[in-house]
Design a protein around this motif. Structure first.
Motif, PDB file in Angstrom:
ATOM      1  N   UNK A 194       0.829  -1.195   0.000  1.00  0.00           N
ATOM      2  CA  UNK A 194       0.000   0.000   0.000  1.00  0.00           C
ATOM      3  C   UNK A 194       0.865   1.248   0.000  1.00  0.00           C
ATOM      4  N   UNK A 195       0.371   2.274  -0.692  1.00  0.00           N
ATOM      5  CA  UNK A 195       1.097   3.533  -0.733  1.00  0.00           C
ATOM      6  C   UNK A 195       1.197   4.130   0.658  1.00  0.00           C
TER       7      UNK A 195
ATOM      8  N   UNK B 113       8.896  21.576  -3.025  1.00  0.00           N
ATOM      9  CA  UNK B 113       8.626  20.143  -3.040  1.00  0.00           C
ATOM     10  C   UNK B 113       8.122  19.761  -1.661  1.00  0.00           C
ATOM     11  N   UNK B 114       7.129  18.885  -1.611  1.00  0.00           N
ATOM     12  CA  UNK B 114       6.604  18.411  -0.342  1.00  0.00           C
ATOM     13  C   UNK B 114       6.338  16.919  -0.377  1.00  0.00           C
ATOM     14  N   UNK B 115       6.535  16.261   0.757  1.00  0.00           N
ATOM     15  CA  UNK B 115       6.220  14.845   0.929  1.00  0.00           C
ATOM     16  C   UNK B 115       5.296  14.721   2.133  1.00  0.00           C
ATOM     17  N   UNK B 116       4.202  14.007   1.954  1.00  0.00           N
ATOM     18  CA  UNK B 116       3.248  13.799   3.038  1.00  0.00           C
ATOM     19  C   UNK B 116       2.792  12.353   3.036  1.00  0.00           C
ATOM     20  N   UNK B 117       2.285  11.910   4.165  1.00  0.00           N
ATOM     21  CA  UNK B 117       1.679  10.584   4.215  1.00  0.00           C
ATOM     22  C   UNK B 117       0.465  10.535   3.310  1.00  0.00           C
TER      23      UNK B 117
ATOM     24  N   UNK C  72      10.806   8.321   5.856  1.00  0.00           N
ATOM     25  CA  UNK C  72      10.714   6.871   6.007  1.00  0.00           C
ATOM     26  C   UNK C  72       9.710   6.251   5.066  1.00  0.00           C
ATOM     27  N   UNK C  73       9.571   6.823   3.874  1.00  0.00           N
ATOM     28  CA  UNK C  73       8.578   6.337   2.919  1.00  0.00           C
ATOM     29  C   UNK C  73       8.946   4.957   2.415  1.00  0.00           C
ATOM     30  N   UNK C  74       7.983   4.063   2.427  1.00  0.00           N
ATOM     31  CA  UNK C  74       8.183   2.718   1.891  1.00  0.00           C
ATOM     32  C   UNK C  74       7.692   2.600   0.455  1.00  0.00           C
ATOM     33  N   UNK C  75       6.636   3.324   0.129  1.00  0.00           N
ATOM     34  CA  UNK C  75       6.120   3.285  -1.251  1.00  0.00           C
ATOM     35  C   UNK C  75       5.466   4.614  -1.576  1.00  0.00           C
TER      36      UNK C  75
ATOM     37  N   UNK D 128       7.218   5.705  -9.407  1.00  0.00           N
ATOM     38  CA  UNK D 128       5.814   6.082  -9.289  1.00  0.00           C
ATOM     39  C   UNK D 128       5.136   5.969 -10.641  1.00  0.00           C
ATOM     40  N   UNK D 129       3.930   5.432 -10.647  1.00  0.00           N
ATOM     41  CA  UNK D 129       3.207   5.222 -11.904  1.00  0.00           C
ATOM     42  C   UNK D 129       1.972   6.102 -12.003  1.00  0.00           C
TER      43      UNK D 129
END
Length: 413
Positions: free
Chosen positions: A5-6, A21-25, A80-83, A115-116
């Motif tokens: 799961x993402x 640039x931003x990364x979020x859950x 700590x992103x896994x996917x 990423x697709x």
């Protein structure tokens, strides 16, 4: 990143003032920007004050990738992103300058990050998503320029039209796309068409500029009460045509009007403002030297907009400055009225640096909006365009994206 799961999504905001640039859950924007969109920890962000390079093919994809990919990898590692479930790139000029991005980004991001699912959006769309999420309504984004964007998410008009055949006002189903109900303060029966505001209620024709998405008229009624404006697409746009053709009420427009009033005062013509003339000379030097400092500049809109705060500062004591802001407020309200759907859960959000001017502008804007869009709540934007990019990416990753697809404004690959 291993399968499963993402866990996270990536947002990129490329604008005239730089790149972020931003990364979020992936679950951080629960229900895709409901009343309180951020339900998880705040996103990790990176920013650069240097805008993306624009070349013969528009926004240069190689230049953008060279900067955002190292930042994205670092942020994903820190999170700590896994996917990575999805990416949304919001860019100023995506509609007209996005050819290179549309051609190169899908494969490049798939190769670099695995990423697709990718959404490519105009910055007005990410501003909308950051401000209102997937609720119907209108967003006015005002800085140096000004653009207003209205949206009806997928499925909303169909549900409203179906309920309209049975009589409006008695439906219990919310008319927003997420099932989360109307934004706070809307009141009234969900799904009901508004009858206040412009003459003719929901059937009033647009008074703004031509729509970039071709949604103007015809095509059979997609909503009760004869409002056919949303039949062809779920987006409507007003203004955003640049400082020579439009952007009415934006920063460059206000600044230019203020400088013109100052020059009138210098000449002794009617409509002049001595307070604005004093501010012109304090900022730019002698009034006679202004043309030589302004006309050769390639960034004339930004130079004009830099004088807008001076108009705001003078408005309390100067009726000419006050009148300029009142006229700007009318233009802003006209742009919002032109694109706002007449639905009970619709709202209007104001976003962008121009509104940091505060009460001298916001007070007349709210008065004009109340007169033109009676009963439609005016709210502060829930987030900015980077938040909007993350919201779109989170919705895409969880198959909850309901904002309308459009070749120029929002495409998904």
């Amino acid at each position: 990143m291993p399968g499963g799961a993402a866990t996270h999504v990536l947002g990129i905001d490329s604008g005239g003032s730089g790149v972020r640039v931003g990364v979020a859950r992936a679950d951080a924007y629960g229900g895709y920007a409901a009343e309180n969109p951020l339900t998880g920890p705040p996103p990790l962000t990176w920013s650069s004050s240097t805008p993306a390079v624009v070349g013969a093919r528009g926004i240069d994809a190689e230049d953008l990738l060279a900067r955002v990919l190292p930042a994205a990898r670092e942020l994903l590692h820190e999170a700590g992103a896994r996917r990575l479930g999805a990416v949304c790139v919001g860019a100023a000029g995506m509609a007209t300058l996005g050819e290179d991005l549309r051609t190169r980004l899908p494969a490049a991001l798939a190769d670099a990050l695995g990423v697709r699912r990718l959404a490519l959006a105009a910055d007005a769309v990410t501003a909308y998503a950051g401000a209102l999420g997937q609720h119907p309504g209108a967003v006015v984004a005002a800085g140096t320029g000004l653009i207003s964007l209205g949206a009806v998410p997928e499925g909303v008009m169909e549900r409203v039209a179906a309920r309209g055949a049975e009589g409006l006002g008695g439906a219990s189903e919310p008319d927003d796309a997420t099932g989360t109900g109307a934004p706070p303060g809307t009141g009234g029966a969900p799904g009901a068409l508004r009858t206040g505001g412009a003459p003719g209620g929901g059937g009033a024709p647009s008074t703004g500029g031509p729509s970039s998405t071709g949604a103007a008229s015809g095509g059979g009624a997609a909503a009760p009460r004869g409002d056919t404006r949303w039949a062809a697409t779920g987006w409507r746009r007003a203004d955003g045509w640049g400082h020579l053709l439009g952007d009415c009420g934006g920063g460059a427009w206000i600044g230019r009007a203020g400088l013109e009033a100052a020059m009138r005062a210098y000449d002794g013509r009617d409509g002049g403002s001595k307070p604005l003339l004093a501010r012109l000379e304090a900022v730019f030097g002698p009034a006679t030297g202004l043309p030589g400092k302004l006309y050769p500049r390639p960034d004339r809109p930004a130079v004009l907009a830099s004088f807008a705060p001076e108009v705001g500062r003078c408005a309390g004591e100067d009726p000419v400055a006050q009148a300029i802001l009142r006229t700007a407020a009318r233009h802003i309200a006209e742009a919002a009225e032109a694109v706002c759907p007449r639905l009970e859960s619709s709202g209007v959000a104001l976003t962008g640096g121009l509104f940091r001017m505060g009460a001298p502008l916001l007070t007349p804007v709210r008065e004009e909006l109340a007169a033109r869009l009676s009963g439609v709540p005016v709210t502060e934007a829930a987030g900015d365009p980077l938040d909007g990019a993350l919201c779109v990416a989170a919705a895409l990753a969880t198959d909850e994206l309901r904002l309308p697809r459009d070749a120029a404004l929002l495409s998904v690959v």
